[in-house]
Design an enzyme around this catalytic site. Structure first.
Site, PDB file in Angstrom:
ATOM      1  N   HIS A 200      71.205 -46.147  13.863  1.00 60.66           N
ATOM      2  CA  HIS A 200      69.791 -46.418  14.081  1.00 60.66           C
ATOM      3  C   HIS A 200      68.971 -46.090  12.839  1.00 60.66           C
ATOM      4  O   HIS A 200      69.312 -45.201  12.063  1.00 60.66           O
ATOM      5  CB  HIS A 200      69.260 -45.589  15.255  1.00 60.66           C
ATOM      6  CG  HIS A 200      69.741 -46.058  16.584  1.00 60.66           C
ATOM      7  ND1 HIS A 200      69.959 -45.200  17.631  1.00 60.66           N
ATOM      8  CD2 HIS A 200      70.053 -47.300  17.044  1.00 60.66           C
ATOM      9  CE1 HIS A 200      70.377 -45.879  18.678  1.00 60.66           C
ATOM     10  NE2 HIS A 200      70.443 -47.158  18.352  1.00 60.66           N
TER      11      HIS A 200
ATOM     12  N   GLU B 233      70.319 -37.866  19.215  1.00 60.63           N
ATOM     13  CA  GLU B 233      71.111 -38.095  18.011  1.00 60.63           C
ATOM     14  C   GLU B 233      70.378 -37.507  16.815  1.00 60.63           C
ATOM     15  O   GLU B 233      69.214 -37.104  16.921  1.00 60.63           O
ATOM     16  CB  GLU B 233      71.378 -39.587  17.798  1.00 60.63           C
ATOM     17  CG  GLU B 233      70.123 -40.407  17.581  1.00 60.63           C
ATOM     18  CD  GLU B 233      70.395 -41.907  17.541  1.00 60.63           C
ATOM     19  OE1 GLU B 233      71.472 -42.351  17.983  1.00 60.63           O
ATOM     20  OE2 GLU B 233      69.508 -42.651  17.090  1.00 60.63           O
TER      21      GLU B 233
END
Length: 293
Positions: A250, A212
């Site tokens: 995150h 990511e």
């Protein structure tokens, strides 16, 4: 075979007597994991009835290891106390600590990672879903029912949700091991660690890597793949539409300028020979095609 955990793994659960610990301990037991005890110094000497199992509670990780031969601990301890829990596990000499807890301060994570490394304890996480070797063991919160079939694919992912999705997409093919490494800025086990382990695992024939935005972990993984990995690797990068400077999900998933973009990560992986899917479904299709040869 598998990596990190297998059918012989003996697992303690730090924080087992809390609501989340209790819920997921039941799920791990149902998946066939050898849960040999919980750890709570205030409830030492008791047993906890979990369905048809009476699981003992120990006052410390060391006590649990001495009584059971445990070699893995799963940490469900709240953020203010997580550092002490991991340090305790490392001081006891546990081989693997799977740190599920979300929201641990970065300076605590830096501290306990260094402490664990000095003592030979591998950390998985924090803020991770854990690790599962279907049909053998499940340490963490990965739903075992989404992929019950052992197989030839090794999966390593920053994202818990995408771990689950790819496991579901590839459920008929099966996995040797699926590892959720977590998306915090500081984590213990990396893409590279898992790539190396899968490369050395004779039962893993293909690796799926999920990354990511944020940081350069995927670029470093690409360089490692180019130099050291002989097995086929299929990848997926989440975050192509993420706006610059905004944290996405995150704590480590943030793009700053030209650093950490999904496009840069995809380019690095493709340059290393990795087939990168545009969606999780396409990524699963690419994996199946390469397994068929």
């Amino acid at each position: 075979m598998a990596i990190l955990i297998g059918k012989e793994s003996k697992v303690l659960v730090q924080g087992m007597t809390g609501a989340e610990g209790m819920k997921h301990t039941r799920r791990m037991l149902a998946a066939g994991t050898q849960i040999v005890g919980g750890v709570n110094p205030r409830k030492a000497g008791r047993t906890v009835d979990l369905d048809d199992r009476a699981v003992p509670v120990f006052g410390s990780v060391r006590d649990g290891m001495e009584a059971t031969g445990a070699d893995v601990t799963v940490v469900f301890v709240p953020p203010p106390f997580a550092k002490a829990a991991v340090v305790e596990a490392a001081d006891a000499g546990i081989g693997l600590a799977v740190v599920i807890t979300e929201g641990i301060p970065v300076h605590d994570a830096v501290s306990f990672h260094a402490h664990a490394k000095d003592r030979g304890t591998r950390i998985l996480g924090p803020n991770c879903p854990g690790v599962i070797s279907p049909g053998q063991s499940n340490a963490g919160i990965i739903p075992a029912d989404i992929a019950t079939k052992p197989g030839r694919i090794g999966l390593v992912s920053k994202s818990g949700t995408l771990t689950y999705q790819l496991m579901h997409e590839l459920r008929d093919t099966g996995f040797s091991t699926a590892v959720g490494i977590g998306g915090d800025p500081v984590i213990g086990t990396t893409h590279i660690d898992c790539l190396t382990a899968f490369e050395n695992d004779p039962d893993t024939e293909l690796i799926v890597l999920i990354g990511e935005i944020g940081g350069d972990a995927e670029e470093r993984a690409a360089a490692h793949i180019a130099q050291h990995i002989t097995k086929p690797v299929v990848g997926y990068i989440a975050g192509f539409t993420a706006p610059e400077g905004k944290t996405m999900g995150h704590a480590g998933a943030i793009v700053s300028g030209s650093s950490g973009t999904a496009a840069a990560k995809q380019k690095a992986l493709e340059a290393a020979g990795v087939a990168v899917g545009a969606t999780p479904t396409e990524t699963a299709r690419l994996a199946e095609e390469r397994l068929r040869g």
